[in-house]
Design a protein around this motif. Sequence first.
Motif, PDB file in Angstrom:
ATOM      1  N   LEU A 152     -91.103 -30.708  69.324  1.00 30.98           N
ATOM      2  CA  LEU A 152     -90.173 -29.914  68.530  1.00 30.98           C
ATOM      3  C   LEU A 152     -90.897 -29.018  67.515  1.00 30.98           C
ATOM      4  N   PHE A 153     -92.173 -29.321  67.248  1.00 38.23           N
ATOM      5  CA  PHE A 153     -92.949 -28.460  66.351  1.00 38.23           C
ATOM      6  C   PHE A 153     -93.141 -27.057  66.933  1.00 38.23           C
ATOM      7  N   ILE A 154     -93.050 -26.932  68.248  1.00 44.56           N
ATOM      8  CA  ILE A 154     -93.259 -25.616  68.873  1.00 44.56           C
ATOM      9  C   ILE A 154     -92.155 -24.637  68.491  1.00 44.56           C
ATOM     10  N   PRO A 155     -90.840 -24.966  68.737  1.00 44.00           N
ATOM     11  CA  PRO A 155     -89.798 -24.036  68.286  1.00 44.00           C
ATOM     12  C   PRO A 155     -89.737 -23.913  66.764  1.00 44.00           C
ATOM     13  N   ALA A 156     -90.095 -24.987  66.045  1.00 41.05           N
ATOM     14  CA  ALA A 156     -90.077 -24.918  64.581  1.00 41.05           C
ATOM     15  C   ALA A 156     -91.105 -23.905  64.084  1.00 41.05           C
ATOM     16  N   ALA A 157     -92.287 -23.903  64.703  1.00 44.07           N
ATOM     17  CA  ALA A 157     -93.332 -22.955  64.310  1.00 44.07           C
ATOM     18  C   ALA A 157     -92.936 -21.530  64.677  1.00 44.07           C
ATOM     19  N   ASN A 158     -92.339 -21.357  65.849  1.00 44.21           N
ATOM     20  CA  ASN A 158     -91.926 -20.015  66.281  1.00 44.21           C
ATOM     21  C   ASN A 158     -90.851 -19.437  65.355  1.00 44.21           C
ATOM     22  N   ALA A 159     -89.947 -20.309  64.893  1.00 46.00           N
ATOM     23  CA  ALA A 159     -88.878 -19.852  64.008  1.00 46.00           C
ATOM     24  C   ALA A 159     -89.305 -19.861  62.533  1.00 46.00           C
ATOM     25  N   ARG A 160     -90.400 -20.594  62.246  1.00 46.60           N
ATOM     26  CA  ARG A 160     -90.868 -20.805  60.859  1.00 46.60           C
ATOM     27  C   ARG A 160     -89.705 -21.239  59.977  1.00 46.60           C
ATOM     28  N   THR A 161     -89.034 -22.307  60.441  1.00 42.28           N
ATOM     29  CA  THR A 161     -87.849 -22.824  59.767  1.00 42.28           C
ATOM     30  C   THR A 161     -88.117 -24.245  59.290  1.00 42.28           C
ATOM     31  N   TYR A 162     -88.022 -24.451  57.981  1.00 42.31           N
ATOM     32  CA  TYR A 162     -88.424 -25.727  57.388  1.00 42.31           C
ATOM     33  C   TYR A 162     -87.597 -26.897  57.894  1.00 42.31           C
TER      34      TYR A 162
ATOM     35  N   LEU B 123     -97.788 -15.149  57.549  1.00 43.58           N
ATOM     36  CA  LEU B 123     -97.148 -16.474  57.549  1.00 43.58           C
ATOM     37  C   LEU B 123     -96.817 -16.931  58.968  1.00 43.58           C
ATOM     38  N   ASN B 124     -96.387 -16.006  59.827  1.00 41.31           N
ATOM     39  CA  ASN B 124     -96.084 -16.359  61.219  1.00 41.31           C
ATOM     40  C   ASN B 124     -97.347 -16.781  61.967  1.00 41.31           C
ATOM     41  N   THR B 125     -98.445 -16.069  61.730  1.00 38.70           N
ATOM     42  CA  THR B 125     -99.721 -16.420  62.363  1.00 38.70           C
ATOM     43  C   THR B 125    -100.180 -17.800  61.913  1.00 38.70           C
ATOM     44  N   MET B 126    -100.024 -18.059  60.617  1.00 36.00           N
ATOM     45  CA  MET B 126    -100.408 -19.363  60.070  1.00 36.00           C
ATOM     46  C   MET B 126     -99.548 -20.481  60.656  1.00 36.00           C
ATOM     47  N   ALA B 127     -98.239 -20.220  60.796  1.00 33.41           N
ATOM     48  CA  ALA B 127     -97.323 -21.226  61.352  1.00 33.41           C
ATOM     49  C   ALA B 127     -97.678 -21.561  62.800  1.00 33.41           C
ATOM     50  N   ASP B 128     -98.121 -20.569  63.554  1.00 33.45           N
ATOM     51  CA  ASP B 128     -98.461 -20.772  64.967  1.00 33.45           C
ATOM     52  C   ASP B 128     -99.645 -21.718  65.162  1.00 33.45           C
ATOM     53  N   SER B 129    -100.432 -21.926  64.107  1.00 35.95           N
ATOM     54  CA  SER B 129    -101.624 -22.773  64.251  1.00 35.95           C
ATOM     55  C   SER B 129    -101.284 -24.240  64.492  1.00 35.95           C
ATOM     56  N   VAL B 130    -100.014 -24.652  64.274  1.00 42.78           N
ATOM     57  CA  VAL B 130     -99.653 -26.050  64.532  1.00 42.78           C
ATOM     58  C   VAL B 130     -99.325 -26.301  66.006  1.00 42.78           C
ATOM     59  N   ILE B 131     -99.095 -25.243  66.769  1.00 45.13           N
ATOM     60  CA  ILE B 131     -98.572 -25.422  68.126  1.00 45.13           C
ATOM     61  C   ILE B 131     -99.545 -26.185  69.025  1.00 45.13           C
ATOM     62  N   THR B 132    -100.784 -25.734  69.106  1.00 45.41           N
ATOM     63  CA  THR B 132    -101.747 -26.376  70.013  1.00 45.41           C
ATOM     64  C   THR B 132    -101.994 -27.845  69.672  1.00 45.41           C
ATOM     65  N   PRO B 133    -102.298 -28.197  68.392  1.00 44.94           N
ATOM     66  CA  PRO B 133    -102.525 -29.625  68.111  1.00 44.94           C
ATOM     67  C   PRO B 133    -101.325 -30.509  68.421  1.00 44.94           C
ATOM     68  N   TYR B 134    -100.091 -29.974  68.240  1.00 42.02           N
ATOM     69  CA  TYR B 134     -98.922 -30.805  68.511  1.00 42.02           C
ATOM     70  C   TYR B 134     -98.607 -30.895  70.007  1.00 42.02           C
ATOM     71  N   ILE B 135     -98.999 -29.912  70.768  1.00 42.66           N
ATOM     72  CA  ILE B 135     -98.892 -30.033  72.233  1.00 42.66           C
ATOM     73  C   ILE B 135     -99.825 -31.139  72.718  1.00 42.66           C
TER      74      ILE B 135
END
Length: 421
Positions: free
Chosen positions: A77-87, A170-182
């Motif tokens: 679920l971190f993937i859509p959360a990062a894409n939307a950058r929604t807390y 901020l969007n670029t920074m948020a995207d950095s969580v996607i790979t580790p959470y996959i």
Amino acid sequence: MAGLFFIFGFVTWINGALIPFMKTINELTDAQSYLVASASYISFVVMALPASYIIDKIGYKKGMSLGLIIMAFGALLFIPAANARTYWMFLTAIFIQGIGMTLLQTASNPYITILGPMESAAKRIAIMGIANKVAGALGSFIFATILLSGIGEIKEKLSTVGIEEKEDLLNTMADSVITPYIVMALVLFLLGILIRKAPLPNVEAAPIEEPKEGETSKTSVFQFPHLWLGVLALFLYVGVEVIAGDTIIAYGHSLGLGEQSNSFTTYTLMAMVATYALGVLLIPKYISQSFALKVSAILGILLSFCIVFTTGFTSVLFVAALGVANALVWPAIWPLTLKGLGRFTKTASALLIMAISGGAVLPPLYGALVDHKKEELLATGTNEFGALAEAASFGYWILLPCYLIILYYAFWGHKMGLKKV
């Protein structure tokens, strides 16, 4: 079992890196950022009793497998959360991971406690704690390196760029969580499948024999004052443990210590690992579980004063030293609280799991203290940096009453209502 505790540690202690990361990408106050810890730990209130029911129905082995798979879904679920950058989506993902962790914890902690003599339960739990905190240190280091690298420069840049460029950063920074959470999701799914195939003994929840001392003819779990005081002590303990591990990175940044702060959670956890190892050697041969709890509480009180009356890196080291004060509290409270409960042991275990919610309540209270003190200082003309540094230190006063109550339980509370027959 040690492997499962390793997983708890890895997933739990990355919150220390997530809190300053979420604060930046979602532009949060301190109090709001510590809802990361709340989302993780409040699941233990919601799920402890249902988890106990689920384990009764499907057994320990399937329960552990289900918990791991639920945690994997939370990671995805971190993937859509990062894409939307929604807390709120990030918090939902963390909460779902907490639900899975509750299933694992509900099965493993009472199992380890009653696996052998109650007098040596703290030793067994300390061994599990070593696995937990080594994983926590590893997870914290990895995620801090991935998520917080260059965060100081990014914050400075955010204050100078226009709205459009700020959103891109901020969007670029948020995207950095996607790979580790996959990667985390894949590992958790794999472990969930493997544990179903593993040749683990099919342990059934058997009734515990009535103790020879302590309980007489009790008919309700409400007739055990030492249990409820133990739940309160554990609630406060988890809160101060999470504060020590999850605020220390943000504290270092508030003091202007830069990127070296990103490894500070590791200091806290390594202090805990060293003390766990000491507990394994000393309990019960040389010291009792209650004595270990007394020393831990006294040390926590002394370190709380040291944190707020020192400054800079010295103060940070005292926060890290809370790992020494905290390490043996969990291993000692469990057996002291479950002593003499007989057929109520299972219900008491669920209540103790619910007490983990202390990690959901105390960190945001720390954040609220910091925000309030910072506003006070800014109103008196203190500059932004000085106000944040002083307020972050002031917030640690929240530790003192918690350790005082744990100290009361260590000396007197764990014996209330227990009489020899």
